[in-house]
Design a protein around this motif. Sequence first.
Motif, PDB file in Angstrom:
ATOM      1  N   MET A   1       0.705  -1.018  -0.065  1.00 24.44           N
ATOM      2  CA  MET A   1       0.024   0.165  -0.043  1.00 24.44           C
ATOM      3  C   MET A   1       0.983   1.034  -0.098  1.00 24.44           C
ATOM      4  O   MET A   1       1.950   1.416   0.595  1.00 24.44           O
ATOM      5  CB  MET A   1      -0.967  -0.229   1.130  1.00 24.44           C
ATOM      6  CG  MET A   1      -1.788   1.328   1.311  1.00 24.44           C
ATOM      7  SD  MET A   1      -3.366   1.209   2.411  1.00 24.44           S
ATOM      8  CE  MET A   1      -3.811  -0.288   1.876  1.00 24.44           C
ATOM      9  N   LYS A   2       0.474   2.303  -0.699  1.00 26.87           N
ATOM     10  CA  LYS A   2       1.212   3.370  -1.067  1.00 26.87           C
ATOM     11  C   LYS A   2       0.611   4.633  -0.015  1.00 26.87           C
ATOM     12  O   LYS A   2      -0.671   4.674  -0.063  1.00 26.87           O
ATOM     13  CB  LYS A   2       1.394   3.859  -2.469  1.00 26.87           C
ATOM     14  CG  LYS A   2       2.030   3.056  -3.301  1.00 26.87           C
ATOM     15  CD  LYS A   2       3.383   2.908  -3.122  1.00 26.87           C
ATOM     16  CE  LYS A   2       4.204   1.884  -4.427  1.00 26.87           C
ATOM     17  NZ  LYS A   2       5.543   1.634  -3.890  1.00 26.87           N
ATOM     18  N   THR A   3       1.257   5.466   0.601  1.00 23.65           N
ATOM     19  CA  THR A   3       0.721   6.417   1.247  1.00 23.65           C
ATOM     20  C   THR A   3       1.295   7.760   0.457  1.00 23.65           C
ATOM     21  O   THR A   3       2.451   7.824   0.656  1.00 23.65           O
ATOM     22  CB  THR A   3       1.308   6.416   2.521  1.00 23.65           C
ATOM     23  OG1 THR A   3       0.748   5.400   3.015  1.00 23.65           O
ATOM     24  CG2 THR A   3       0.785   7.754   3.574  1.00 23.65           C
ATOM     25  N   LEU A   4       0.392   8.639   0.370  1.00 21.46           N
ATOM     26  CA  LEU A   4       0.746   9.979  -0.080  1.00 21.46           C
ATOM     27  C   LEU A   4       0.251  10.878   0.652  1.00 21.46           C
ATOM     28  O   LEU A   4      -0.791  11.161   1.098  1.00 21.46           O
ATOM     29  CB  LEU A   4       0.082  10.030  -1.747  1.00 21.46           C
ATOM     30  CG  LEU A   4       0.114  11.575  -2.373  1.00 21.46           C
ATOM     31  CD1 LEU A   4       1.560  11.994  -2.552  1.00 21.46           C
ATOM     32  CD2 LEU A   4      -0.544  11.758  -3.601  1.00 21.46           C
ATOM     33  N   THR A   5       1.284  11.895   1.323  1.00 20.04           N
ATOM     34  CA  THR A   5       0.922  13.061   2.054  1.00 20.04           C
ATOM     35  C   THR A   5       0.922  14.268   1.359  1.00 20.04           C
ATOM     36  O   THR A   5       2.092  14.689   0.785  1.00 20.04           O
ATOM     37  CB  THR A   5       1.336  12.972   3.394  1.00 20.04           C
ATOM     38  OG1 THR A   5       1.431  11.724   3.971  1.00 20.04           O
ATOM     39  CG2 THR A   5       1.325  14.206   4.259  1.00 20.04           C
ATOM     40  N   LEU A   6      -0.238  15.128   1.417  1.00 24.61           N
ATOM     41  CA  LEU A   6      -0.162  16.563   0.591  1.00 24.61           C
ATOM     42  C   LEU A   6      -0.044  17.525   1.611  1.00 24.61           C
ATOM     43  O   LEU A   6      -1.075  17.426   2.584  1.00 24.61           O
ATOM     44  CB  LEU A   6      -1.413  16.570  -0.075  1.00 24.61           C
ATOM     45  CG  LEU A   6      -1.644  15.431  -1.120  1.00 24.61           C
ATOM     46  CD1 LEU A   6      -3.262  15.560  -1.836  1.00 24.61           C
ATOM     47  CD2 LEU A   6      -0.544  15.460  -2.257  1.00 24.61           C
ATOM     48  N   LEU A   7       0.917  18.243   1.680  1.00 26.87           N
ATOM     49  CA  LEU A   7       1.035  19.612   2.498  1.00 26.87           C
ATOM     50  C   LEU A   7       0.885  20.725   1.762  1.00 26.87           C
ATOM     51  O   LEU A   7       1.651  20.897   0.618  1.00 26.87           O
ATOM     52  CB  LEU A   7       2.518  19.517   3.133  1.00 26.87           C
ATOM     53  CG  LEU A   7       2.784  20.762   4.057  1.00 26.87           C
ATOM     54  CD1 LEU A   7       1.934  20.947   5.261  1.00 26.87           C
ATOM     55  CD2 LEU A   7       4.326  20.408   4.315  1.00 26.87           C
ATOM     56  N   ARG A   8      -0.102  21.601   2.179  1.00 27.74           N
ATOM     57  CA  ARG A   8      -0.141  23.001   1.591  1.00 27.74           C
ATOM     58  C   ARG A   8       0.721  23.820   2.069  1.00 27.74           C
ATOM     59  O   ARG A   8       0.772  24.069   3.665  1.00 27.74           O
ATOM     60  CB  ARG A   8      -1.570  23.375   1.740  1.00 27.74           C
ATOM     61  CG  ARG A   8      -1.996  24.949   1.082  1.00 27.74           C
ATOM     62  CD  ARG A   8      -3.249  25.151   1.061  1.00 27.74           C
ATOM     63  NE  ARG A   8      -3.318  26.560   0.396  1.00 27.74           N
ATOM     64  CZ  ARG A   8      -4.323  27.500   0.733  1.00 27.74           C
ATOM     65  NH1 ARG A   8      -5.493  27.126   1.381  1.00 27.74           N
ATOM     66  NH2 ARG A   8      -4.421  28.827   0.127  1.00 27.74           N
ATOM     67  N   HIS A   9       1.617  24.724   1.568  1.00 29.69           N
ATOM     68  CA  HIS A   9       2.181  25.879   2.105  1.00 29.69           C
ATOM     69  C   HIS A   9       1.426  26.472   3.155  1.00 29.69           C
ATOM     70  O   HIS A   9       0.134  26.634   3.172  1.00 29.69           O
ATOM     71  CB  HIS A   9       2.847  26.801   0.998  1.00 29.69           C
ATOM     72  CG  HIS A   9       1.828  27.575   0.417  1.00 29.69           C
ATOM     73  ND1 HIS A   9       1.305  28.718   1.310  1.00 29.69           N
ATOM     74  CD2 HIS A   9       1.119  27.592  -0.651  1.00 29.69           C
ATOM     75  CE1 HIS A   9       0.428  29.256   0.419  1.00 29.69           C
ATOM     76  NE2 HIS A   9       0.465  28.571  -0.854  1.00 29.69           N
ATOM     77  N   ALA A  10       2.166  27.054   4.353  1.00 24.66           N
ATOM     78  CA  ALA A  10       1.779  27.847   5.230  1.00 24.66           C
ATOM     79  C   ALA A  10       1.187  29.282   4.892  1.00 24.66           C
ATOM     80  O   ALA A  10       1.618  29.504   3.655  1.00 24.66           O
ATOM     81  CB  ALA A  10       2.530  27.898   6.445  1.00 24.66           C
ATOM     82  N   LYS A  11       0.560  29.964   5.800  1.00 24.44           N
ATOM     83  CA  LYS A  11      -0.123  31.120   5.337  1.00 24.44           C
ATOM     84  C   LYS A  11       1.253  32.151   4.950  1.00 24.44           C
ATOM     85  O   LYS A  11       2.010  32.475   5.753  1.00 24.44           O
ATOM     86  CB  LYS A  11      -0.786  31.781   6.611  1.00 24.44           C
ATOM     87  CG  LYS A  11      -1.675  32.917   6.239  1.00 24.44           C
ATOM     88  CD  LYS A  11      -2.529  33.280   7.589  1.00 24.44           C
ATOM     89  CE  LYS A  11      -3.603  34.423   7.149  1.00 24.44           C
ATOM     90  NZ  LYS A  11      -4.395  34.202   6.051  1.00 24.44           N
ATOM     91  N   SER A  12       1.221  32.633   4.009  1.00 27.54           N
ATOM     92  CA  SER A  12       2.050  33.874   3.335  1.00 27.54           C
ATOM     93  C   SER A  12       1.625  35.223   3.626  1.00 27.54           C
ATOM     94  O   SER A  12       0.413  35.395   4.058  1.00 27.54           O
ATOM     95  CB  SER A  12       2.268  33.469   1.873  1.00 27.54           C
ATOM     96  OG  SER A  12       0.963  33.564   1.177  1.00 27.54           O
TER      97      SER A  12
END
Length: 178
Positions: free
Chosen positions: A1-12
Motif C-alpha cells: 500500500m502506498k501513502t501520499l501526504t499532501l502538504l499545503r504551504h503555510a500562510k503567506s
Amino acid sequence: MKTLTLLRHAKSGWDDPVARDFDRPLNAKGKRAAAMVGRHMRSLGLVFDHAIASPAVRVSETLEQIESGYGRTIAPDLDRRVYLASAATLLDVVHGFPAEAESALLVGHNPGLEDLVLMLVADGADPLRDAVEDKYPTASIAELQFEGDWASIATGTARLTRFIRPRDLDPTLGPDAD
C-alpha cells in the motif's frame, strides 16, 4: 500500500512588497502553524521515503518551519511543475514517483492540492473528504492511501486517512482577519 501526504504551504504574507507571487514569504502566523504541524507530524511518527515540493519561497519557508517542529530534514526534490499546478499536473508528478517509494510527501499550493484530493477520493459519505471540499487551509495535511503502484493511481482510487488543519491543533491558528 502506498501513502501520499499532501502538504499545503503555510500562510503567506500578502503585505510583503515582493515583485512576483513566486517570491512571497510566510507571515508570522504561517511560521507558527507550520512548526506546530511539524511537531504533530513527529508525534504521529510520519516518515517519507520520497518528497517533492514547489520551489516557491513560501513552500521553502514552510518546509523550514515544518522541519524545526518535525525534528528531521525532509530535503524534497524541487519541481517547478508543482508551482500553482492543477490536479492533473500534480497527478502526473505523482505518477512519476519512484516505484520503491512507499510513503511520499508532496508540498504545494491550492487549488491544485484540494482538487487532487477530491479527484482521487471517491465522493461519498466521508466526513474527511467533506472537510477537504469545504476548505483546504494553509499548512494543512491530507494523507491518502492507495493499492498498487504510483503509476496506477487514478480517479476515485484513494482512501483519505487523515486531514489535519492547523486550527485542529491550536484554535488560535484558525481563520481570522489577518
